[in-house]
Design an enzyme around this catalytic site. Structure first.
Site, mmCIF file in Angstrom:
data_model
loop_
_atom_site.group_PDB
_atom_site.id
_atom_site.type_symbol
_atom_site.label_atom_id
_atom_site.label_comp_id
_atom_site.label_asym_id
_atom_site.label_seq_id
_atom_site.Cartn_x
_atom_site.Cartn_y
_atom_site.Cartn_z
ATOM 1 N N GLY A 269 1.051 -1.038 -0.149
ATOM 2 C CA GLY A 269 -0.290 -0.123 0.529
ATOM 3 C C GLY A 269 1.126 1.349 -0.375
ATOM 4 O O GLY A 269 0.373 2.454 0.422
ATOM 5 N N ASP B 83 -1.878 -7.138 -5.239
ATOM 6 C CA ASP B 83 -3.218 -7.420 -4.498
ATOM 7 C C ASP B 83 -2.864 -8.219 -3.631
ATOM 8 O O ASP B 83 -3.180 -9.478 -4.237
ATOM 9 C CB ASP B 83 -4.498 -7.633 -5.024
ATOM 10 C CG ASP B 83 -5.865 -7.758 -4.690
ATOM 11 O OD1 ASP B 83 -5.306 -7.334 -3.400
ATOM 12 O OD2 ASP B 83 -6.848 -7.857 -5.084
ATOM 13 N N VAL B 84 -2.885 -7.352 -2.623
ATOM 14 C CA VAL B 84 -1.604 -8.452 -0.940
ATOM 15 C C VAL B 84 -3.363 -9.549 -0.986
ATOM 16 O O VAL B 84 -3.024 -10.235 -0.521
ATOM 17 C CB VAL B 84 -1.785 -7.653 -0.380
ATOM 18 C CG1 VAL B 84 -0.760 -6.336 -0.751
ATOM 19 C CG2 VAL B 84 -3.421 -6.701 0.176
ATOM 20 N N ASN C 143 0.430 -2.509 5.379
ATOM 21 C CA ASN C 143 0.613 -1.909 5.611
ATOM 22 C C ASN C 143 -0.824 -1.452 4.769
ATOM 23 O O ASN C 143 -2.038 -0.035 4.742
ATOM 24 C CB ASN C 143 1.174 -0.950 5.080
ATOM 25 C CG ASN C 143 1.067 0.832 4.950
ATOM 26 O OD1 ASN C 143 0.628 1.740 6.111
ATOM 27 N ND2 ASN C 143 0.027 1.490 3.595
ATOM 28 N N TYR D 217 -14.251 -2.897 9.148
ATOM 29 C CA TYR D 217 -12.650 -2.424 9.060
ATOM 30 C C TYR D 217 -12.220 -2.978 10.929
ATOM 31 O O TYR D 217 -11.047 -2.535 11.262
ATOM 32 C CB TYR D 217 -12.408 -0.876 8.938
ATOM 33 C CG TYR D 217 -11.166 -0.110 9.073
ATOM 34 C CD1 TYR D 217 -10.322 -0.001 7.883
ATOM 35 C CD2 TYR D 217 -10.995 0.798 10.324
ATOM 36 C CE1 TYR D 217 -9.227 0.214 8.118
ATOM 37 C CE2 TYR D 217 -10.481 1.712 10.731
ATOM 38 C CZ TYR D 217 -9.250 1.128 9.131
ATOM 39 O OH TYR D 217 -7.916 1.758 8.807
ATOM 40 N N LYS E 205 -8.780 -4.709 12.012
ATOM 41 C CA LYS E 205 -7.557 -3.758 12.638
ATOM 42 C C LYS E 205 -7.564 -4.577 14.303
ATOM 43 O O LYS E 205 -5.759 -4.850 14.437
ATOM 44 C CB LYS E 205 -8.026 -2.946 12.843
ATOM 45 C CG LYS E 205 -7.927 -2.171 11.145
ATOM 46 C CD LYS E 205 -6.617 -2.434 10.376
ATOM 47 C CE LYS E 205 -6.343 -0.756 9.622
ATOM 48 N NZ LYS E 205 -5.239 -1.332 8.403
HETATM 49 N N1 LIG Z 1 -4.446 7.456 7.972
HETATM 50 C C1 LIG Z 1 -4.976 7.433 9.337
HETATM 51 O O1 LIG Z 1 -4.789 8.204 9.463
HETATM 52 C C2 LIG Z 1 -5.187 6.028 9.291
HETATM 53 C C3 LIG Z 1 -5.381 5.304 10.365
HETATM 54 C C4 LIG Z 1 -5.126 4.018 11.211
HETATM 55 C C5 LIG Z 1 -5.205 3.331 10.008
HETATM 56 N N2 LIG Z 1 -4.680 3.599 8.987
HETATM 57 C C6 LIG Z 1 -4.114 2.075 8.524
HETATM 58 O O2 LIG Z 1 -3.122 2.455 7.810
HETATM 59 C C7 LIG Z 1 -2.964 2.148 6.773
HETATM 60 C C8 LIG Z 1 -2.945 3.348 4.802
HETATM 61 O O3 LIG Z 1 -3.655 4.094 5.295
HETATM 62 P P1 LIG Z 1 -2.955 5.314 4.445
HETATM 63 O O4 LIG Z 1 -4.163 6.120 5.394
HETATM 64 O O5 LIG Z 1 -2.122 5.603 3.734
HETATM 65 O O6 LIG Z 1 -4.627 5.358 3.552
HETATM 66 P P2 LIG Z 1 -4.436 4.841 1.804
HETATM 67 O O7 LIG Z 1 -6.253 4.939 1.006
HETATM 68 O O8 LIG Z 1 -4.016 6.923 1.379
HETATM 69 O O9 LIG Z 1 -3.460 4.098 0.802
HETATM 70 C C9 LIG Z 1 -3.931 2.626 1.321
HETATM 71 C C10 LIG Z 1 -2.744 2.583 -0.228
HETATM 72 O O10 LIG Z 1 -3.117 0.663 -0.024
HETATM 73 C C11 LIG Z 1 -2.768 0.435 -1.471
HETATM 74 N N3 LIG Z 1 -3.498 -1.265 -1.393
HETATM 75 C C12 LIG Z 1 -5.356 -1.225 -0.710
HETATM 76 N N4 LIG Z 1 -5.799 -2.171 -1.184
HETATM 77 C C13 LIG Z 1 -4.599 -2.938 -1.196
HETATM 78 C C14 LIG Z 1 -4.498 -3.902 -2.121
HETATM 79 N N5 LIG Z 1 -5.281 -5.193 -1.710
HETATM 80 N N6 LIG Z 1 -2.967 -4.551 -2.450
HETATM 81 C C15 LIG Z 1 -2.058 -3.259 -2.539
HETATM 82 N N7 LIG Z 1 -2.062 -2.545 -2.226
HETATM 83 C C16 LIG Z 1 -4.020 -1.921 -2.035
HETATM 84 C C17 LIG Z 1 -3.780 1.838 -2.034
HETATM 85 O O11 LIG Z 1 -3.568 1.717 -4.062
HETATM 86 C C18 LIG Z 1 -3.294 2.740 -1.301
HETATM 87 O O12 LIG Z 1 -2.882 3.370 -2.008
HETATM 88 C C19 LIG Z 1 -3.892 1.368 6.310
HETATM 89 O O13 LIG Z 1 -3.668 -0.410 6.529
HETATM 90 C C20 LIG Z 1 -5.104 1.892 6.758
HETATM 91 O O14 LIG Z 1 -6.059 0.881 7.468
HETATM 92 C C21 LIG Z 1 -4.537 4.639 8.569
#
Ligand SMILES: NC(=O)c1ccc[n+]([C@@H]2O[C@H](COP(=O)([O-])OP(=O)(O)OC[C@H]3O[C@@H](n4cnc5c(N)ncnc54)[C@H](O)[C@@H]3O)[C@@H](O)[C@H]2O)c1
Length: 252
Positions: free
Chosen positions: A16, A66-67, A93, A158, A162
């Site tokens: 990701g 795709d993970v 991630n 979700y 998590k």
């Molecule tokens: N941003 C936050 O405040 C926040 C809070 C809690 C948890 N998270 C977690 O942090 C991680 C990153 O989140 P983010 O905010 O950067 O999200 P984001 O949506 O900006 O980025 C996520 C990335 O993951 C990629 N992705 C999604 N599904 C995929 C798959 N099956 N295979 C490969 N790539 C895939 C997307 O294309 C994207 O580039 C996630 O696991 C999210 O749940 C984020």
């Protein structure tokens, strides 16, 4: 403690990593000397991140994967090893949300979120762990969320995924400790496309900020050093832990 940069010569996979937190972590890993596989199912964005790393003098390759797809994960790990050598660090991630109140959530929405977060993390872990066990070294960092600690409205898929990843982290840490493999998880809070609605929509913005003791969102660059630490020799006696990089949101 460190000779040179914190991650010199380590090979790291960040899933990701085409945008958001993953992109920040990939850039921070490369800046600390790691050779980074920038993995995303969106190859275009992954390429942009890998190019920016190379332009800054780092080493990175963009890989489409795709993970949730086991065969694609195996191919992605094989490509990483072919390019850089055995994998030392895995940052699980990649993430999606499919938001719906629980009485309206479709089975597909439930399955999709569990498939990416939970099964995706398992797929990537299994694909790299054999070589880590043989080499008696490895660092795995799973991305969780306050949603998995405190619960959340409209995202039972979700929150469940998590929370599952917390158990996943602790079980893997216990099982892999004998191989000197370090496993931890991070609960982030950051300005990314995923959080755009709750950061900008007036219905959620202030209410969400009120839940963050530090009173603001971080940029991915601000929290990426937590992932650097958890992938470094400095974390050699830290395993099975949950670290909040969330402005204090998960204090409880
Ligand atoms: N941003 C936050 O405040 C926040 C809070 C809690 C948890 N998270 C977690 O942090 C991680 C990153 O989140 P983010 O905010 O950067 O999200 P984001 O949506 O900006 O980025 C996520 C990335 O993951 C990629 N992705 C999604 N599904 C995929 C798959 N099956 N295979 C490969 N790539 C895939 C997307 O294309 C994207 O580039 C996630 O696991 C999210 O749940 C984020």
């Amino acid at each position: 403690m460190f000779n040179g940069k914190a991650l010199d010569n380590k090979v790291a996979i960040v899933t990701g990593a085409g945008q958001g937190i993953g992109a920040g972590v990939a850039r921070a890993y490369a800046a600390q000397g790691a050779k980074v596989a920038v993995v995303d199912w969106n190859l275009e964005t992954a390429e942009l991140v890998a190019q920016s790393i190379r332009a800054a003098g780092g080493q990175a390759v963009a890989l489409k994967c795709d993970v949730a797809d086991r065969a694609a994960v195996d191919a992605m790990v094989a490509a990483t090893v072919a390019q850089f050598g055995p994998v030392d660090v895995l940052a699980n991630n990649a993430g999606i949300t499919r938001t719906a109140m629980l009485h309206k959530m479709t089975p597909h929405q439930w399955d999709q979120v569990l498939a990416v977060h939970l099964t995706g993390s398992f797929n990537c872990l299994q694909a790299v762990v054999g070589s880590m066990m043989e080499r008696q070294r490895g660092w795995i960092i799973n991305t969780i969320s306050t949603a998995g600690i405190l619960g959340t409205i409209g995202q039972i898929n979700y929150g469940s995924a998590k929370a599952g990843l917390i158990g996943f982290t602790k079980s893997a840490a216990r099982e892999l400790a004998r191989y000197n493999i370090i496993v931890n998880c991070v609960a982030p809070g950051a300005s990314t496309p995923m959080t755009e609605t709750i950061r900008t929509d007036e219905r959620f913005r202030q209410r969400t900020l009120d839940r963050i003791p530090l009173g603001r969102w971080a940029e991915p660059e601000e929290i990426a050093p937590v992932w650097v630490f958890l992938a470094s020799e400095g974390a050699s006696y830290v395993t099975g832990q949950l670290i909040g990089a969330d402005g204090g949101m998960s204090i409880h």
